[in-house]
Every structure is written in C-alpha cells, then in structure tokens.
Design an enzyme around this catalytic site. Sequence first.
Site, short mmCIF file in Angstrom:
data_model
loop_
_atom_site.label_atom_id
_atom_site.label_comp_id
_atom_site.label_asym_id
_atom_site.label_seq_id
_atom_site.Cartn_x
_atom_site.Cartn_y
_atom_site.Cartn_z
N LYS A 132 11.94 8.39 12.85
CA LYS A 132 12.47 8.88 11.57
C LYS A 132 13.84 9.53 11.76
O LYS A 132 14.72 9.36 10.92
CB LYS A 132 11.48 9.87 10.94
CG LYS A 132 10.15 9.25 10.54
CD LYS A 132 10.34 8.10 9.55
CE LYS A 132 9.01 7.54 9.07
NZ LYS A 132 9.18 6.40 8.15
N ILE A 184 3.11 4.53 -0.34
CA ILE A 184 4.29 4.89 -1.11
C ILE A 184 4.99 3.65 -1.64
O ILE A 184 5.48 3.62 -2.78
CB ILE A 184 5.26 5.73 -0.26
CG1 ILE A 184 4.60 7.08 0.11
CG2 ILE A 184 6.56 6.00 -1.03
CD1 ILE A 184 5.42 7.91 1.07
N TYR A 207 6.88 8.89 16.39
CA TYR A 207 7.07 8.83 14.94
C TYR A 207 8.27 9.68 14.53
O TYR A 207 9.13 9.23 13.76
CB TYR A 207 5.80 9.35 14.24
CG TYR A 207 5.89 9.35 12.73
CD1 TYR A 207 5.68 8.19 12.00
CD2 TYR A 207 6.17 10.53 12.02
CE1 TYR A 207 5.75 8.18 10.62
CE2 TYR A 207 6.25 10.53 10.64
CZ TYR A 207 6.04 9.35 9.94
OH TYR A 207 6.12 9.35 8.57
N SER A 257 -2.16 8.47 1.65
CA SER A 257 -1.93 7.08 2.03
C SER A 257 -2.83 6.75 3.21
O SER A 257 -3.62 7.58 3.65
CB SER A 257 -0.45 6.86 2.42
OG SER A 257 -0.17 7.48 3.65
N SER A 274 10.97 10.63 6.27
CA SER A 274 9.87 11.59 6.30
C SER A 274 10.43 12.98 6.53
O SER A 274 11.56 13.14 7.02
CB SER A 274 8.90 11.22 7.44
OG SER A 274 7.98 12.27 7.68
N SER A 328 0.84 -1.19 0.00
CA SER A 328 0.00 0.00 0.00
C SER A 328 0.88 1.25 0.00
O SER A 328 2.09 1.17 0.14
CB SER A 328 -0.93 0.02 1.23
OG SER A 328 -0.16 0.09 2.43
#
Length: 284
Positions: free
Chosen positions: A161, A59, A157, A192, A144, A57
């Site tokens: 990253k 990217i 998150y 997404s 990201s 799914s």
Amino acid sequence: MDLFSLVCVLYITFISVCLAIIFLADSDVLTFISAHFGKAPEGEYDGKVVWVTGASSGIGEALAKELARCNAKLVLSARRKEELERVKTECRGINPSLKDDDVLVLPLDMVDLESHEPSLKKILNQFGKLDVLNGGGQFGIVSSAAGKVGVPNSGTYTASKHALHGYFEGLRMETYGQNIDITMLCPGPVFSGVLQNACTSKPGEKVNQQQLPTDKKMTAERCAYLCLVAMANRLNESWMSPLPVIPFLYLNAYQPYLASKIGKLMGKQTFQKIRDNRDTLKKD
C-alpha cells in the site's frame, strides 16, 4: 472586538470544528466537507464510463453499485466471471434505466500485463471512450489506512500500500497539465472478505477469519460512497474509517514523534485489534 481578537476567535473556532470532525466523523476533514458541501457523485458520474477493477466483491462491488445509482456506464473487471455477472445483474436492478450494453463484464487478472491493452480496446470498441482510469480522465486508487501508517504483522500488505502511494504520487507529478486527476482512497477496516482470503506466512495458507457483528468496521456501501465523493471533488487523498483510525492518521501525519510514543503505550495487541477490525474497547 479588535482585529487581533477576532482572528483569534476565528482560529480557535476553526481548530475546534476540525477536531470535532476528526474525532466524530468517519472520514478526514476535506472528505467530510466535500460530502456535505461539495460536488455530488450523482451529477459528476452521470453518463461517464467507469472501469472498476476488483468489482466482484467488497469495496469494488460496492463502488460499482454506487456508480450504477449515479447512472454511470460500467466496466466490471475481476477474475471471477460468474460473480461479475451477478454484480452486473444487481447493478441493473438498482438502476433499471441501465441497458444491457451499458454494463460490460470484462474478466481480467491484473497481474497479466499482456491482457491490459486488449481489454482497453474492448472498452473503447463498446463505449468509444473511458472517463475514469485513462489518459485525460481520472484514477481512483483504493489504497488503505495501512498505506499511511505501519500495521503489525502485515508487513507485505503495508509495504504494497505504501508502494501504491509512491507510484501514483509520482505519476500525479508526471501528468501535471494533462487533465488527469489521481485520488488515493484510504479506507480503514471495512466489512469485506479480506481476512478470509488474506495469506499467512505459510505458502498456500489463508487467514480464513470470519466477520463478527461486533467488529468495528465501516460498511462497504458507506466506504464506496465516500470514495466517490472524494473522486467527484478531485481530492488528492481521502481517508475513511470508524474510530480510532482517523485521529491516529492525523497524529501520525503531523506529530509522528508523539504518535510513536502513544503507539508504544497502546501496545501491539491494540493495533492488532484495529487491524483485525475487532472492538478495541472490549477486552479479550
């Protein structure tokens, strides 16, 4: 015109062009230049064996389809086998010249470390090599924009990253002279399912936030193409996003003090809108 004046004119022109790209394009300056004047992904990945993780799914799926257009041989990995089979079928529909054994569906849970080596052996048994994601080849790491600047209410998150950058930038230095290229790919908001599946602070609870047509996002297809441009041209790092992310990333990188002051003026709610992919020009 004397030499000094000529140099000044050229410098001002250069700065003006760079600023125009930063504020008008959907990528950083080097990625923009590479997309228009650099190597094309179609020529760079024709016949190459590329392992795409997270290919079921978002990217990852878009990358697989862009690579299919480039006539690459694909290894598709994620946890959902049925979705990988769907992506395989769609990739072969995009490029009918791809044979069934040119696309290997390889279900994989990345946190199951013991499965990595057997999976690699399956790839080598089928294709005899692996060009992207291996020794003597190339890593394309989807990070990201949050890997470059902090994001409110997304501490874990953002930290994960940032950790990707620390690890792979260290790996880049360790592999100097070994013909291994590492490209850090830093998308901003992309269409997404990330906000549907993202976890909240409560165990087992998901954000379950739906996408809206007015969301300020880049399409997964455009993001995937720019990712492949960056990889084809062996860029160390690439940013891709609609406004206002790219200008703020540059400001944060080169003028962190000023970025902090502007961030305070913008306020937490504005940054949350950017994080949640909402139209920052509209009031709630």
